[in-house]
Enzyme design. Structure first.
Site, PDB file in Angstrom:
ATOM      1  N   ARG A 100     -31.212  29.158  14.886  1.00 44.13           N
ATOM      2  CA  ARG A 100     -32.335  28.397  14.309  1.00 44.13           C
ATOM      3  C   ARG A 100     -33.555  28.314  15.212  1.00 44.13           C
ATOM      4  NH1 ARG A 100     -28.001  24.333  11.719  1.00 44.13           N
ATOM      5  NH2 ARG A 100     -26.860  26.104  10.923  1.00 44.13           N
TER       6      ARG A 100
ATOM      7  N   PRO B 164     -24.449  21.414  21.003  1.00 41.81           N
ATOM      8  CA  PRO B 164     -24.364  21.140  22.425  1.00 41.81           C
ATOM      9  C   PRO B 164     -24.959  19.805  22.847  1.00 41.81           C
ATOM     10  CG  PRO B 164     -25.985  22.847  21.972  1.00 41.81           C
ATOM     11  CD  PRO B 164     -25.429  22.414  20.664  1.00 41.81           C
ATOM     12  N   GLU B 165     -24.121  18.968  23.419  1.00 43.35           N
ATOM     13  CA  GLU B 165     -24.591  17.741  24.049  1.00 43.35           C
ATOM     14  C   GLU B 165     -24.296  17.899  25.541  1.00 43.35           C
ATOM     15  OE1 GLU B 165     -23.352  14.170  22.003  1.00 43.35           O
ATOM     16  OE2 GLU B 165     -23.402  15.155  20.054  1.00 43.35           O
TER      17      GLU B 165
ATOM     18  N   HIS C 218     -29.444  37.080  16.431  1.00 40.93           N
ATOM     19  CA  HIS C 218     -30.511  36.118  16.703  1.00 40.93           C
ATOM     20  C   HIS C 218     -30.840  36.010  18.188  1.00 40.93           C
ATOM     21  CE1 HIS C 218     -30.596  34.916  12.541  1.00 40.93           C
ATOM     22  NE2 HIS C 218     -29.281  34.771  12.556  1.00 40.93           N
TER      23      HIS C 218
END
Length: 303
Positions: A136, A15-16, A118
């Site tokens: 992560r 994601p930017e 997650h």
DNA sequence: CACCATGTTCCTTG
DNA sequence: CCAAGGAACATGGT
């Protein structure tokens, strides 16, 4: 569904600014007016300096008012009515700051749907469940606003000027690609759109920032705005499913616009090492800069 | 098994 | 003090 997806379809979400913008537009109407019933923190690390107890005392009872974006951050505005000793209601507002890191996702799912493996933070609402999941755990969902203070100009709202950009570039001997990733220079550009903007501007990613000529600075400035704006438009055309994913892989920034004749690929150089440049046919090259991959055409981006 | 990927922050070095 | 470089973070895919 998408032509030419190939191995790029296996890349994880990255994601930017455009991806966050599209996510914010998606979440805002879903969260607006929703009241928080309970919050469950499964990975305390994603709260940053905020403690789980601080979040648990702040969130329940609060109502989402709106969601906005700043650079790659999501800003959730909430309002909570505090009872005073006299019994009068004294509303107070506060903000929750979200960042997706490299693999984060945020979405509203049905109450009965199973939580993803997650799931880092689970916010139960009066209708549905707001989930922040992150394989992560590099992202954040926090009350701490300190990272917002370090951000430079927003590229899509007029704050980002050629003059300011030129002045910032002049101060550095670093490669211009590396400078583009500095969020204090322009906020929201990441590794993918940095390569894309340089290609569009015809500027070599290896060129020292202070050596860019005025015309190159102007072209790069325009290219940064253009690639981000086009990516937002592109992402806005992709329908998102209930979990906030678009398309087969949830990667709206790969592949092609569904309504584009010929299914022309949108990203021109990123992850295209060894493929011919769409403009001159020269092989796209991959180099490492600041331990990150940069993709460029050695012919179209010579200076 | 070794290596690669993304963004941000922190630490070290010059 | 600042600029620049690199490691760390955590996990899964190749």
């Amino acid at each position: 569904m998408f032509a030419g997806f190939g191995k790029r379809a296996t890349l994880a979400a990255m994601p930017e600014l455009p991806e966050v913008e599209v996510l914010v537009r998606h979440l805002d109407p879903l969260l607006r007016g929703r009241r928080v019933k309970a919050v469950e923190v499964r990975r305390p690390r994603v709260l940053g300096p905020t403690s789980p107890s601080a979040l648990s005392s702040r969130l329940p009872g609060a109502r989402f008012e709106r969601v906005e974006r700043r650079a790659k951050y999501l800003i959730f505005h909430l309002r909570k009515g505090n009872r005073t000793r006299t019994g009068a209601s004294e509303p107070s507002t506060f903000r929750l700051i979200g960042h997706l890191g490299m693999t984060g996702r945020m979405f509203v799912q049905p109450v009965k749907a199973p939580l993803p493996k997650h799931a880092a933070v689970v916010v139960r609402l009066d209708r549905g469940v707001f989930v922040y999941e992150d394989t992560r755990y590099f992202g954040r969902l926090t009350l701490d606003e300190s990272s917002l203070a370090k951000l430079g100009p927003e590229p899509l709202n007029g704050e980002f000027t050629v003059e300011g950009f030129a002045a910032a570039l002049k101060r550095s001997a670093q490669a211009v690609k590396v400078r583009l990733l500095d969020q204090s220079l322009v906020a929201g550009v990441g590794n993918i759109y940095a390569s894309e903007a340089l290609y569009r501007a015809g500027v070599s990613p290896r060129k020292a920032a202070r050596r860019l000529r005025q015309d190159e600075v102007a072209r790069l400035h325009g290219a940064v705005i253009a690639v981000l704006r086009e990516a937002v438009e592109f992402g806005s055309t992709m329908p998102l499913d209930w979990s906030g994913q678009a398309g087969r892989d949830g990667l709206f920034y790969y592949g092609s616009a569904p309504d584009t004749a010929g299914y022309e690929e949108r990203l021109r150089v990123y992850d295209r090492a060894g493929q011919p440049c769409g403009c001159c046919g020269t092989m796209i090259r991959r180099i490492a800069q600041a331990a990150r991959s940069t993709f460029y055409c050695p012919r179209c981006q010579r200076s």
